[in-house]
Design an enzyme around this catalytic site. Structure first.
Site, mmCIF file in Angstrom:
data_model
loop_
_atom_site.group_PDB
_atom_site.id
_atom_site.type_symbol
_atom_site.label_atom_id
_atom_site.label_comp_id
_atom_site.label_asym_id
_atom_site.label_seq_id
_atom_site.Cartn_x
_atom_site.Cartn_y
_atom_site.Cartn_z
ATOM 1 C CD GLU A 1 -3.133 -1.066 2.077
ATOM 2 O OE1 GLU A 1 -2.989 -0.342 3.070
ATOM 3 O OE2 GLU A 1 -4.142 -1.757 1.876
ATOM 4 C CD GLU B 1 -4.704 -5.816 2.009
ATOM 5 O OE1 GLU B 1 -5.447 -4.981 2.573
ATOM 6 O OE2 GLU B 1 -3.484 -5.842 2.145
#
Ligand code: BMA
Length: 974
Positions: free
Chosen positions: A510, A606
């Site tokens: 991320e 995710e």
């Protein structure tokens, strides 16, 4: 009709759907553990005169800086486990209540591990004498006989320190590892960095109850806390160490690459046994700093290949490597396939042993690994070469065969890596395999997992998406930091390279999205942070990885746009684009049971929703005063900011929140409803992704190729996105995973006034002539109201809508679903199933679709009771299998069966539409039906209703309940 439908829901037949690998699972493990023992023995035999290591019993002492604490130390191990064992940390279970805060003092102190031993005087005669540490956690000085021989600051680096002089001086060795508090170290590193510029975040959110500056120390990032886990910043010798003397070379790692000698077909042929070009890179520790060393290299590949070659190996900086290539002819080895593919039986793995025999009299060195023959690719072709604006695929091909990745994201199984056993790792990964998962992402805020973890993944066919350990932060890029990261990458890529399970490398979690989205306030100096980003992940992590491994895909971040991100200079304008790469999708404020909120991404790497673990898991570490959703313990363990309110909001949207009256029942009901909400939400989202596998819309969205929900497992007993609780119990979600990841899935969804029925088949075998039954039920009657049977095909590698029923014209809700004031959608619901052949064949999938919200449903109070428990029986899953028969007087939603014994059920959290249902319980250890009888507990939705009139389905009471003070619509968010 009723009979046919009963068949579909004959729960315990489901066991016949267990993966066939199951049956052969045990022998595979035996072979592997034998191998491990063999390898250990072998290395001890070879090095016996000149090795002291963690493989032999060695007494260690753990001492704090002011020497007020002195206790036995364990190696490999860590300070928390040693202080627990010594009774210094004595407040019950390690994770008991607020122990994470109470024990924080441990991480603030400096600790030292020391030991004294004698070595054979011959040791000093060796050309090189070194101390090797496979892992020190983290900032430490290594001291031999009072002299500092080395310093460490990266938990993930293998360190080698020259100690020859020390051993020459004395063959009695005082070895001491002095650990500096990781909090002191990282604070200092943060402050030093700050003199130049800030590398954010300054700290984790206060809800984490954690410690700041994990990004300034190369250590398990989550050990300083995460949004699902506590802070226990450990210290210790967490991996194998040894003191060893040698004269030539010592094999350290074997890197293995296999490339087929022919092009593999795009449709799998499991009997195909192609030839392979093999490249082996053998990496050595060298006794010479530089120069040539002559000897023989013997390569032995189980029953396939055996060769001994004379060779000269050139050393540099006390390291050496030799690359050997050879070819294996056709029909000699089976291919390795992921879970769900390949011929039944253990996965094809082969022992590969390499031995170095120097020309001189010096001892040989040997190492064995298990390898598999397969190729991996992350295909990023344009979805439509004629129209590039429609984006690119992000699709995994194994052995040239495209496949849909079904799986989840792995976090460390305990905050203290030393306490995670092989059995526990196996239990968790098996739970993934049983639920049809073929891909696990080892997420970048934890650790590079143990050798055992990857060996098990190899055996179970779980592809590993391997992150490097960088997550949710900016990181420093001073030269010493980059050098240390390069060492880390070398250590880990060399160690893990030979595992067929490793699918790809990904540099961070991320951080591209964080930079682009200004999560940590970097926007004002974007170019600077972007340059740092590229220095770390592209110029360092990527370059070092690719210099060692060209056989696997490398992606810089997750989520990421793949090639598109690269073309946009690594920080894409829209890292969450649906047309490129992967996406992490979280949305806690919309209706999670509505499929329309989910993004048609190429690859959902995710996504998920939180729930609390079961009462049985929570009660191990809590006391009565903690048992309410508003207790200080509940807030203490909820690290995700706003998480408590989000759960309440989501539950309240669909179900009745139990009153916050402080009773044990309302707490248990709350935990149960958490799990119902999570299970249905993740099912909705996962099915949406699977339905999108083989089509695109006019904007190019679609061809979804992966669904890895967040997260597989838990680190402690707290609210999290996991489907497996700490300790291994299956949450309701995990039972749903088994159903929504089944290879041939029937998936229902409502679009406007239509009920759509899709069939998804992510295998390469079409199923033709399948019987599809779609049945309308009323909540207040335990019999089908109307049904539709049809014959449909599940086309290989496709998702198709095979039937569409208009709610009013076909299902005739107006006619069938009347009840005074109640809306039709609150009176009826739909169940469906598909079986092979004409109804008598194997049940391939069962599913349900509620038309309205359960809180408005015309449910009657159901009494689900245990009729009988029989067993133990021997099945392929457990020697202690029990059959549990349940009865109900009414339709019951989300029937949830719990027992104290560890183990799992063939099904759970299901809808009961027949008077009787049987499920199986697979006990982990031995138990009896009497013991199960004592602890068994069954809950269904109406058991959580406190207002009897609601259970009667009285419309006015429902409305009254809607205005209950605890109803979400009355919640004031602060
Ligand atoms: C993702 C992960 C983790 C986190 C999870 C849930 O962002 O990468 O950092 O635990 O979401 O918030």
């Amino acid at each position: 009709m009723r009979k046919a439908f009963l068949d579909i829901f004959h729960q315990h037949q489901e066991t016949s759907q267990m993966p066939s690998e199951e049956q052969n699972y045990q022998p595979a493990v035996v072979v592997s553990s034998t191998m491990v023992v063999w390898r250990l023995l072998f290395s001890v035999v070879v090095w016996t005169t000149c090795l002291v290591s963690s493989s032999r019993a060695q007494e260690w002492t753990l001492t704090n800086a002011n020497k007020s604490i002195e206790v036995p130390g364990s190696v490999p191990g860590g300070v928390y486990t040693d202080l627990m064992a010594a009774g210094i940390l004595s407040e019950g279970d390690f994770y008991y209540r607020f122990n994470d805060l109470n024990y924080r003092w441990v991480a603030k102190e400096d600790w030292s591990y020391s030991t004294t031993f004698e070595v054979d005087p011959e040791m000093a005669q060796h050309q090189r004498v070194v101390l090797i540490f496979d892992g020190l956690d983290t900032a430490a000085e290594v001291v031999v006989n009072g002299v500092v021989v080395g310093k460490t600051n990266n938990m993930f680096v293998r360190y080698v320190f020259d100690v020859k002089e020390r051993i020459q001086e004395s063959n009695v060795v005082d070895l001491e590892i002095r650990f500096e508090s990781p909090l002191t170290y990282s604070t200092r590193a943060f402050e030093d960095q700050l003199k130049d510029y800030l590398v954010p975040p300054k700290c984790v959110p206060k809800e984490y109850q954690g410690e700041c500056h994990a990004n300034h120390i190369r250590k398990m990032q989550a050990s300083f806390s995460w949004d699902w886990g506590p802070a226990f910043p450990n210290m210790g010798i967490w991996k194998h160490w040894e003191l060893t003397g040698f004269d030539t070379l010592k094999i350290r790692d074997i890197l293995f690459t296999a490339t087929p000698t022919e092009e593999l077909p795009a449709k799998p042929d499991f009997s195909l046994r192609p030839g392979w070009n093999i490249t082996l890179e053998v990496v050595f520790d060298s006794a010479l700093e530089s120069g040539s060393i002559e000897g023989e290299l013997e390569i032995f590949l189980e029953d396939v290949f055996n060769v001994t070659t004379e060779t000269t190996i050139v050393a540099k900086d006390f390291e050496a490597s030799k690359t050997v290539t050879f070819e294996i002819g056709q029909n000699l080895v089976e291919m390795w396939w992921p879970n769900g593919f390949g011929v039944p039986g253990p996965r094809a793995l082969y022992d590969l042993n390499v031995t170095w025999k120097p020309k001189t009299e010096s001892p040989a060195s040997s190492k064995g690994v298990r390898v598999g023959f397969r190729t991996v690719e992350l295909n990023q072709d344009f979805v439509d070469p004629a129209n590039e604006t429609l984006g690119r695929h992000y699709r995994v091909h194994v052995n040239n065969v495209k496949m849909f990745m079904k799986g989840s994201n792995w976090i460390p199984a305990h905050i203290l890596p030393e306490v995670v056993s092989r059995d526990y790792t196996l239990e968790l990964l098996r739970a993934a395999q049983i639920t049809h998962q073929n891909c696990i992402r080892v997420w970048g805020g934890g650790i590079y997992e143990t050798d055992t973890f990857y060996e098990i993944a190899d055996e179970l066919g779980l592809l590993i998406w391997q992150d490097f350990m960088f997550a949710c932060s900016m990181y420093p890029v001073d030269q010493p930091f980059l050098d240390s990261v390069a060492d880390e990458v070398r250590t880990q890529v060399r160690r893990l390279h030979h595992h067929p399970s490793i699918l790809l490398w990904a540099a961070n979690n991320e951080n591209e999205a964080a930079l682009r989205g200004n999560w940590y306030g970097t926007a004002s100096n974007f170019e600077k942070y972007k340059a740092d980003y590229k220095k770390l992940y592209v110029e360092t992590v990527r370059n070092v990885t690719q210099s060692l491994d060209s056989s696997r895909p490398f992606v810089v971040s997750s989520p990421n746009n793949g090639i598109e991100s690269e073309e946009e200079d690594h920080v894409a304008k829209h890292p969450y684009s649906n047309l490129y790469g992967d996406v992490h999708y979280y949305n806690y404020l919309s209706d999670a049971w509505d499929w329309k909120i989910y993004p048609p991404t190429r690859f959902a790497s995710e996504y998920g929703f939180q729930s609390w673990p079961s009462f049985r898991t929570m009660r191990n570490v809590t006391t009565e005063e903690d048992w309410s959703r508003t207790s200080s313990l509940s807030y203490h363990r909820q690290h995700h900011p706003g998480g408590q309110e989000e759960i309440v909001l989501e539950i309240g949207l669909h179900m009745h929140l139990p009153p916050g009256d402080g009773t044990e029942k309302s707490y248990r009901d709350y935990l149960y409803l958490n799990q119902v909400h999570q299970a249905v939400a993740v099912k909705t989202e996962s099915e949406f992704y699977r339905r999108g596998m083989s089509s695109i819309n006019s904007q190019g969205e679609g061809y979804i190729s992966g669904a890895l929900y967040w997260q597989t497992n838990d680190i402690w007993q707290g609210p999290s996105w996991a489907s497996l609780e700490y300790g291994g119990r299956w949450k309701m979600l995990h039972y749903y995973v088994k159903k929504f990841f089944t290879p041939v899935l029937v998936s229902l969804y409502v679009d406007g006034d239509d009920l759509e029925v899709a069939v998804i088949n992510d295998s390469y075998e079409s199923v033709t002539g399948m019987t599809l039954s779609v049945v309308l039920y009323r909540y207040d009657q335990m019999k089908p109201i109307t049904h539709f049977n049809s014959t449909v095909d599940a086309v290989a590698m496709e998702a198709n809508v095979v039937a569409r029923y208009n709610l009013w014209d076909d299902l005739k809700l107006t006619e069938h679903c009347q009840s005074g004031l109640q809306d039709e959608v609150d009176v009826c619901f739909v169940v469906a199933g598909a079986s092979a052949g004409h109804g008598e064949g194997e049940i391939l999938s069962t599913n349900f679709q509620l038309l309205g919200k359960p809180k408005d449903a015309l449910l009657k109070k159901a009494s689900v009771e245990v009729q009988s428990i029989s067993g133990p029986y021997l099945t392929t899953i457990s020697n202690n299998t029990f059959i549990i028969t349940l009865s109900s007087n009414q339709v019951a939603l989300f029937v949830w069966v719990e027992v104290d014994d560890p183990g799992f059920f063939s099904d759970n959290g299901f809808l009961m539409v027949t008077e009787e249902v049987s499920i199986e319980f697979y006990a982990q250890g031995s138990t009896t039906k009497e013991l199960l009888q004592q602890s068994i507990q069954v809950t269904s939705l109406t058991d959580t209703y406190t207002d009897e009139s609601i259970a009667r389905g009285d419309r006015e009471a429902v409305m009254e309940k809607a205005l209950h003070p605890n109803d979400i619509r009355n919640l004031i968010f602060v």
